[in-house]
Design an enzyme around this catalytic site. Structure first.
Site, PDB file in Angstrom:
ATOM      1  N   GLY A 145      -3.628   4.066   6.169  1.00 55.27           N
ATOM      2  CA  GLY A 145      -2.390   4.367   6.785  1.00 55.27           C
ATOM      3  C   GLY A 145      -1.423   3.088   6.459  1.00 55.27           C
ATOM      4  O   GLY A 145      -1.876   1.916   6.290  1.00 55.27           O
ATOM      5  N   CYS A 146      -0.020   3.391   6.566  1.00 57.19           N
ATOM      6  CA  CYS A 146       0.772   2.397   6.132  1.00 57.19           C
ATOM      7  C   CYS A 146       1.075   1.290   7.199  1.00 57.19           C
ATOM      8  O   CYS A 146       0.818   0.136   6.846  1.00 57.19           O
ATOM      9  CB  CYS A 146       2.097   3.097   5.694  1.00 57.19           C
ATOM     10  SG  CYS A 146       3.033   4.130   7.142  1.00 57.19           S
ATOM     11  N   HIS A 147       1.250   1.701   8.243  1.00 59.51           N
ATOM     12  CA  HIS A 147       1.559   0.533   9.389  1.00 59.51           C
ATOM     13  C   HIS A 147      -0.112  -0.107   9.516  1.00 59.51           C
ATOM     14  O   HIS A 147      -0.078  -1.167   9.789  1.00 59.51           O
ATOM     15  CB  HIS A 147       1.613   1.159  10.841  1.00 59.51           C
ATOM     16  CG  HIS A 147       3.056   1.787  10.875  1.00 59.51           C
ATOM     17  ND1 HIS A 147       4.016   0.732  11.017  1.00 59.51           N
ATOM     18  CD2 HIS A 147       3.649   2.979  10.984  1.00 59.51           C
ATOM     19  CE1 HIS A 147       5.380   1.174  11.260  1.00 59.51           C
ATOM     20  NE2 HIS A 147       5.081   2.583  11.449  1.00 59.51           N
ATOM     21  N   ALA A 148      -0.954   0.782   9.394  1.00 57.29           N
ATOM     22  CA  ALA A 148      -2.364   0.183   9.509  1.00 57.29           C
ATOM     23  C   ALA A 148      -2.731  -0.839   8.658  1.00 57.29           C
ATOM     24  O   ALA A 148      -3.230  -2.030   8.936  1.00 57.29           O
ATOM     25  CB  ALA A 148      -3.414   1.199   9.228  1.00 57.29           C
ATOM     26  N   VAL A 149      -2.569  -0.878   7.305  1.00 59.36           N
ATOM     27  CA  VAL A 149      -2.770  -2.003   6.319  1.00 59.36           C
ATOM     28  C   VAL A 149      -1.777  -3.262   6.743  1.00 59.36           C
ATOM     29  O   VAL A 149      -2.433  -4.267   6.671  1.00 59.36           O
ATOM     30  CB  VAL A 149      -2.552  -1.528   4.889  1.00 59.36           C
ATOM     31  CG1 VAL A 149      -1.044  -1.357   4.606  1.00 59.36           C
ATOM     32  CG2 VAL A 149      -3.079  -2.431   3.858  1.00 59.36           C
TER      33      VAL A 149
END
Length: 337
Positions: A145-149
């Site tokens: 996921g974008c926020h996750a990375v």
């Protein structure tokens, strides 16, 4: 002829960025693009920036269309990938940019997503210990996921080194509007977002279990913020120092972890990450300081949500899966201004 590539969900922002990167890849050939509402449309009418692929026509998203490719990227909404992927033959490698195959824990999936829990795939963050070898051995990879990375890259090395407490992590993460997808929505109109910051899904965001699963954090407060910019993520990660660890200790740990990584860069002391510096690239920029009042370690992390947060990360994973140079078709340099 190179590797035959298909992109499902190619009419969206992540799908369009994938096509831009794949079109310039030295070993890839785009053979199919699929969409939902744009079936039958020319690609150039939907993505006028992609002149080299302008005459391709969007097909319906089916397993048969994807089966003709050596590699397919699934840039689809949550819940749309699992059933489709199950029908695609094993001879076609898959990278799923959606969330269907990321979570290992069925209970976490039920709590944050609901619906049926799909079989987890290899998690596609190569910079995690041992993960690059797992990706290389896989035919099915779940992209981050974008926020996750942005959060995981900041948290994981410090928790692993015992420099930060895993049970007290606070993340505030601002993202550009492209992260919300391309579907028409009032809250994403220019008149609504310009000059405005809005927190969303506060207290129960879907990236929470993914961040915990991959970073080693056991308790996480996560506040996502919609920012008035097309692309980019800036995460501020506050961690309680363990054993009196200083910012220098944390910075040394981050620098050592990412020393040989082409796409993750710890910035010189005193220089803060900026979203503009990562735009158009597959890079993440990190910095760490000690908060003068609380003593917490604060790691800031910037990346392009369509790059390292989505399409660039997917291409990086595909390169590893196919035994190609990991940096093929990807840039470490951002666009400016």
């Amino acid at each position: 002829m190179g590797t035959r590539v298909a992109v499902a969900g190619a009419s969206g922002y992540a799908g369009g960025e994938l096509l831009r990167l794949v079109a310039a890849h030295p070993e890839f050939e785009v053979v199919a693009v699929t969409a939902h509402g744009q079936v039958g449309s020319r690609l150039g009418d939907v993505h006028p920036n992609l002149r080299s692929l302008a005459d391709l026509v969007f097909a319906e998203t089916t397993a048969d269309v994807l089966a003709d490719a050596d590699l397919a990227f699934l840039a689809l909404p949550h819940g749309a990938s699992a059933g489709l992927a199950a029908a695609v033959p094993a001879s076609t490698r898959l990278v799923d940019l959606g969330s269907d195959h990321r979570l290992v824990d069925p209970a976490a999936h039920e709590r944050y997503y609901g619906g049926e829990h799909a079989t987890p795939w290899t998690y596609g963050l190569p910079e995690l210990p041992g993960q690059r070898a797992s990706i290389a051995a896989s035919d099915r990879v779940a992209n981050t996921g974008c926020h996750a990375v942005a959060a995981i890259l900041a948290i994981a090395p410090l928790v692993a080194a015992g420099l930060a407490e895993p049970d007290d992590v606070v993340v505030t993460s601002a993202s550009g509007t492209s992260g919300a997808g391309r579907a028409a929505a009032v809250h994403l109109l220019g008149s609504e977002v310009m000059g405005d910051l809005t927190a969303y899904k506060v207290g129960a965001h879907r990236h929470v279990p993914e961040i915990k699963q991959a970073s080693g954090a056991t308790s996480l407060t996560f506040v996502p913020v919609l920012a008035p910019m097309p692309r980019g993520i800036l995460s501020s990660v506050a961690l309680r120092s363990a054993g009196g660890a200083s910012a220098d200790d944390a910075r040394d740990a981050l620098a050592e972890t990412y020393r040989d990584e082409p796409f993750v860069h710890v910035l010189p002391a005193g220089q803060q990450p900026r979203t503009s510096a990562t735009a158009g690239s597959n890079c993440a920029h990190l910095q760490v300081v000690t908060d003068a009042d609380s003593g917490r370690l604060i790691v800031t992390s910037a990346l392009d949500n369509l790059g390292k947060g989505a399409a660039g990360q997917a291409l990086q994973n595909a390169n590893i899966m196919l035994g190609l140079p990991e940096t093929a078709g990807l840039s470490i340099d951002g666009l400016a201004p």
